[in-house]
Design a protein around this motif. Structure first.
Motif, mmCIF file in Angstrom:
data_model
loop_
_atom_site.group_PDB
_atom_site.id
_atom_site.type_symbol
_atom_site.label_atom_id
_atom_site.label_comp_id
_atom_site.label_asym_id
_atom_site.label_seq_id
_atom_site.Cartn_x
_atom_site.Cartn_y
_atom_site.Cartn_z
ATOM 1 N N GLU A 1 0.815 -1.188 0.000
ATOM 2 C CA GLU A 1 0.000 0.000 0.000
ATOM 3 C C GLU A 1 0.862 1.255 0.000
ATOM 4 N N LEU A 2 0.358 2.270 -0.669
ATOM 5 C CA LEU A 2 0.972 3.591 -0.655
ATOM 6 C C LEU A 2 0.116 4.460 0.263
ATOM 7 N N VAL A 3 0.738 5.086 1.250
ATOM 8 C CA VAL A 3 0.025 5.935 2.194
ATOM 9 C C VAL A 3 0.266 7.390 1.804
ATOM 10 N N LEU A 4 -0.831 8.131 1.607
ATOM 11 C CA LEU A 4 -0.752 9.537 1.236
ATOM 12 C C LEU A 4 -1.537 10.372 2.241
ATOM 13 N N LYS A 5 -1.153 11.641 2.363
ATOM 14 C CA LYS A 5 -1.869 12.576 3.215
ATOM 15 C C LYS A 5 -2.658 13.512 2.302
ATOM 16 N N VAL A 6 -3.980 13.593 2.514
ATOM 17 C CA VAL A 6 -4.808 14.441 1.667
ATOM 18 C C VAL A 6 -5.697 15.350 2.512
ATOM 19 N N ARG A 7 -6.067 16.469 1.920
ATOM 20 C CA ARG A 7 -7.000 17.403 2.543
ATOM 21 C C ARG A 7 -7.688 18.198 1.445
ATOM 22 N N ILE A 8 -8.720 18.920 1.842
ATOM 23 C CA ILE A 8 -9.413 19.805 0.922
ATOM 24 C C ILE A 8 -8.738 21.164 0.999
ATOM 25 N N GLN A 9 -8.423 21.731 -0.151
ATOM 26 C CA GLN A 9 -7.799 23.050 -0.181
ATOM 27 C C GLN A 9 -8.884 24.095 0.029
ATOM 28 N N ASP A 70 5.413 7.541 -0.193
ATOM 29 C CA ASP A 70 4.654 7.469 1.056
ATOM 30 C C ASP A 70 4.642 8.819 1.767
ATOM 31 N N PHE A 71 3.484 9.155 2.305
ATOM 32 C CA PHE A 71 3.247 10.328 3.149
ATOM 33 C C PHE A 71 3.402 11.668 2.432
ATOM 34 N N GLN A 72 3.334 11.657 1.091
ATOM 35 C CA GLN A 72 3.320 12.938 0.387
ATOM 36 C C GLN A 72 1.987 13.622 0.642
ATOM 37 N N GLU A 73 2.013 14.943 0.656
ATOM 38 C CA GLU A 73 0.826 15.734 0.963
ATOM 39 C C GLU A 73 0.152 16.216 -0.316
ATOM 40 N N LEU A 74 -1.166 15.948 -0.387
ATOM 41 C CA LEU A 74 -1.962 16.332 -1.549
ATOM 42 C C LEU A 74 -3.148 17.167 -1.094
ATOM 43 N N GLU A 75 -3.612 18.030 -2.002
ATOM 44 C CA GLU A 75 -4.817 18.814 -1.756
ATOM 45 C C GLU A 75 -5.787 18.625 -2.906
ATOM 46 N N LEU A 76 -7.068 18.505 -2.567
ATOM 47 C CA LEU A 76 -8.114 18.524 -3.581
ATOM 48 C C LEU A 76 -8.587 19.964 -3.702
ATOM 49 N N VAL A 77 -8.474 20.524 -4.898
ATOM 50 C CA VAL A 77 -8.972 21.870 -5.150
ATOM 51 C C VAL A 77 -10.391 21.704 -5.666
ATOM 52 N N VAL A 78 -11.356 22.180 -4.888
ATOM 53 C CA VAL A 78 -12.765 21.954 -5.207
ATOM 54 C C VAL A 78 -13.453 23.247 -5.614
ATOM 55 N N THR A 79 -14.512 23.079 -6.402
ATOM 56 C CA THR A 79 -15.364 24.185 -6.788
ATOM 57 C C THR A 79 -16.384 24.386 -5.679
ATOM 58 N N VAL A 80 -16.451 25.584 -5.148
ATOM 59 C CA VAL A 80 -17.409 25.880 -4.086
ATOM 60 C C VAL A 80 -18.166 27.137 -4.482
ATOM 61 N N SER A 81 -19.496 27.060 -4.439
ATOM 62 C CA SER A 81 -20.288 28.266 -4.709
ATOM 63 C C SER A 81 -20.467 29.025 -3.404
ATOM 64 N N ASP A 82 -20.687 30.309 -3.498
ATOM 65 C CA ASP A 82 -20.866 31.132 -2.310
ATOM 66 C C ASP A 82 -22.133 30.763 -1.552
ATOM 67 N N LYS A 83 -23.160 30.327 -2.262
ATOM 68 C CA LYS A 83 -24.452 30.081 -1.622
ATOM 69 C C LYS A 83 -24.514 28.754 -0.889
ATOM 70 N N ASN A 84 -23.806 27.767 -1.389
ATOM 71 C CA ASN A 84 -23.839 26.480 -0.677
ATOM 72 C C ASN A 84 -22.532 25.733 -0.876
ATOM 73 N N LEU A 85 -22.203 24.962 0.107
ATOM 74 C CA LEU A 85 -20.995 24.152 0.075
ATOM 75 C C LEU A 85 -21.298 22.892 -0.715
ATOM 76 N N LEU A 86 -20.454 22.551 -1.680
ATOM 77 C CA LEU A 86 -20.746 21.431 -2.561
ATOM 78 C C LEU A 86 -20.254 20.099 -2.020
ATOM 79 N N PHE A 87 -19.780 20.087 -0.819
ATOM 80 C CA PHE A 87 -19.420 18.822 -0.186
ATOM 81 C C PHE A 87 -19.890 18.864 1.253
ATOM 82 N N ARG A 88 -20.040 17.700 1.833
ATOM 83 C CA ARG A 88 -20.490 17.604 3.210
ATOM 84 C C ARG A 88 -19.376 16.978 4.021
#
Length: 107
Positions: A1-9, A70-88
């Motif tokens: 397994e490859l272990v990665l660190k991810v977060r939402i940008q 292993d343990f490289q840091e990644l970010e998901l760049v997401v589309t977010v509208s001002d009126k509502n958050l597109l992820f929960r």
């Protein structure tokens, strides 16, 4: 397994911690990285603009993913509208791998 660190940008999030995900080294593809990352972070894959390897490299194809360590840091760049958050954002108890008994330990 490859272990990665991810977060939402998103600098506006109060908590912007990384989580660790595991990918099967036999299935190191961009599509699989996107699928697992979105599942673990509770993000709709359709709202991901790009995946960034920190500090400043965009991942574009399977070969880019195959070079990750292993343990490289990644970010998901997401589309977010001002009126509502597109992820929960999931609560801890909704996330896979959460151990309710371990969270109730007292010291």
């Amino acid at each position: 397994e490859l272990v990665l660190k991810v977060r939402i940008q998103n600098p506006n999030l109060r908590e912007n911690d990384f989580i660790e995900i595991e990918l099967d080294r036999q299935e190191l593809t961009y599509k699989e990285l996107l699928r697992v990352s979105c599942h673990e972070l509770g993000v709709n894959p359709e709202h991901v603009q790009k995946i960034r390897k920190l500090p400043n490299t965009m991942l574009r194809k399977d070969k880019d993913v195959a070079r990750l360590q292993d343990f490289q840091e990644l970010e998901l760049v997401v589309t977010v509208s001002d009126k509502n958050l597109l992820f929960r954002a999931q609560t801890l108890s909704e996330r896979s791998g959460y151990n309710k008994k371990a969270s109730e330990l007292t010291y």
